[in-house]
Design an enzyme around this catalytic site. Structure first.
Site, mmCIF file in Angstrom:
data_model
loop_
_atom_site.group_PDB
_atom_site.id
_atom_site.type_symbol
_atom_site.label_atom_id
_atom_site.label_comp_id
_atom_site.label_asym_id
_atom_site.label_seq_id
_atom_site.Cartn_x
_atom_site.Cartn_y
_atom_site.Cartn_z
ATOM 1 N N TYR A 65 -2.192 -0.240 10.056
ATOM 2 C CA TYR A 65 -2.400 -0.802 8.723
ATOM 3 C C TYR A 65 -1.118 -0.697 7.900
ATOM 4 O O TYR A 65 -0.662 -1.671 7.296
ATOM 5 C CB TYR A 65 -3.542 -0.058 8.025
ATOM 6 C CG TYR A 65 -3.679 -0.397 6.560
ATOM 7 C CD1 TYR A 65 -4.085 -1.673 6.158
ATOM 8 C CD2 TYR A 65 -3.402 0.550 5.578
ATOM 9 C CE1 TYR A 65 -4.204 -1.984 4.808
ATOM 10 C CE2 TYR A 65 -3.523 0.243 4.235
ATOM 11 C CZ TYR A 65 -3.929 -1.026 3.854
ATOM 12 O OH TYR A 65 -4.034 -1.337 2.526
ATOM 13 N N SER A 125 0.826 -1.197 0.000
ATOM 14 C CA SER A 125 0.000 0.000 0.000
ATOM 15 C C SER A 125 0.863 1.249 0.000
ATOM 16 O O SER A 125 1.978 1.255 0.541
ATOM 17 C CB SER A 125 -0.895 0.008 1.251
ATOM 18 O OG SER A 125 -1.498 1.266 1.450
#
Length: 343
Positions: free
Chosen positions: A160, A135
């Site tokens: 995350y 990501s």
């Protein structure tokens, strides 16, 4: 060699009922591959939307589906041993920056334990190439833009992001120890038809059509490298057919994070044209033909101010860079949204 030029492959796509997994699976099937999709269909967002995606996939004769969690180690071991996949694309993950503040354990179970089980499955069953979703969040506190795979990313600012950075480290370890060819893709703010309802563009559309106010963080001054789903899928397909090789020029005394003397590689997939959130909302208003009511709020914990992808390596190695304009992409999304929700 592109995946189109290879013989028919048996491919595992985890997270196949998810937004990116659904679109990627459709494309892989169109290219003549056999795909086994795995998803746990959790309730992080509307399960009905996931089931609708899955229903479309299940009309294809070369698609099979397994409902299971990657954290289930015996299941994963048995699946890999039984199926003997040629290629694996790991898209299954607990997504969302803000949700990681509320439910951190979900990120460890899915993104760390689940990914570990995938790596072990690939290692023990001669998988030719593992491609996994990282990501843009891994860039964290970095302020140098555009974000390059060659920059260090040692300061994540959300759990995350930390789990995605951990995936990259775990993947490199397996590439080094077991010569497992593995490629990580740092994806930048993906949007489009069949998207995730937890994403801002989706929730904004719903609220605007219903006449409800939208929460606009950092007073609309954040910038995001919004990347249309078809561009993401094209990038994944091209990378999947580009199996990484050890880089003989890699220098351990001055290590480049993007490569290795193991079969390991990292790529950004982003539009390379960041858009301020305020402009994004104005474009969405034009597509909807309706003005938004905005509730201006400060920056949220874990959020970064700007994301912008350097995609030179992607272009150099697989000959592709995303090009779909924001206007074109949002028109496609709104057209799908109105049809799907009859609004």
């Amino acid at each position: 060699m592109s995946i189109e030029q290879q013989n028919r492959n048996k491919i595992l796509v985890t997270g196949a009922a998810g937004f990116i997994g659904f679109h990627l699976t459709r494309r892989l099937l169109e290219l003549g591959n056999e795909v086994l999709g795995l998803d746990n269909l959790n309730d992080y967002y509307d399960v009905g939307l996931k089931e609708a995606r899955l229903h479309l996939l299940e009309t294809q004769p070369s698609f099979r589906f397994v409902r299971a969690s990657l954290a289930d180690r015996p299941m994963v071991e048995e699946l890999f041993a039984l199926e003997q996949f040629d290629l694996v694309v790991n898209l299954a993950a607990q997504a969302g920056v803000r949700y990681s503040l509320q439910n951190p354990h979900a990120y460890i179970d899915s993104n760390i334990v689940g990914f570990m089980n995938v790596l072990e499955g690939c290692r023990h069953n001669n998988v030719k190439h593992l491609v996994y979703a990282s990501s843009s969040s891994v860039y964290g506190a970095n302020t140098t833009t555009p974000f390059s795979e060659h920059h260090p990313v040692d300061h994540p600012i959300s759990l995350y992001a930390a789990t995605k950075k951990s995936n990259e480290l775990m993947a490199h370890t397996y590439a080094h120890l077991y010569s497992l060819p593995v490629t990580g893709l740092r994806l930048f703010t993906v949007y489009g038809p069949w998207g995730r309802p937890d994403m801002a563009y989706f929730s904004f559309t719903k609220a605007i059509l219903e006449g409800q106010p939208i929460d606009v963080f950092n007073h609309g001054r954040m910038q995001r490298d919004f990347t249309y789903i078809d561009d993401i899928v094209e990038g994944i397909v091209r990378v999947l057919g580009h199996i990484p090789q050890p880089d003989p020029a890699w220098n351990a005394a001055c290590p480049d994070p993007a490569g290795s003397n193991a079969p390991y590689r990292l790529y950004n997939i982003g539009n390379n044209r960041p858009v301020e959130l305020g402009r994004f909302i104005r474009t969405l208003e034009q597509c909807l033909g309706k003005k938004a009511r905005m509730n201006m709020l400060p920056l949220q914990p874990g959020e970064v101010l700007v994301t912008c992808a350097d995609v030179d390596d992607l272009m150099q190695d697989v000959g592709f860079r995303p090009s779909t304009s924001l206007e074109e992409g949002l028109r496609s999304f709104v057209r799908w949204y109105r049809e799907y929700y009859r609004s």
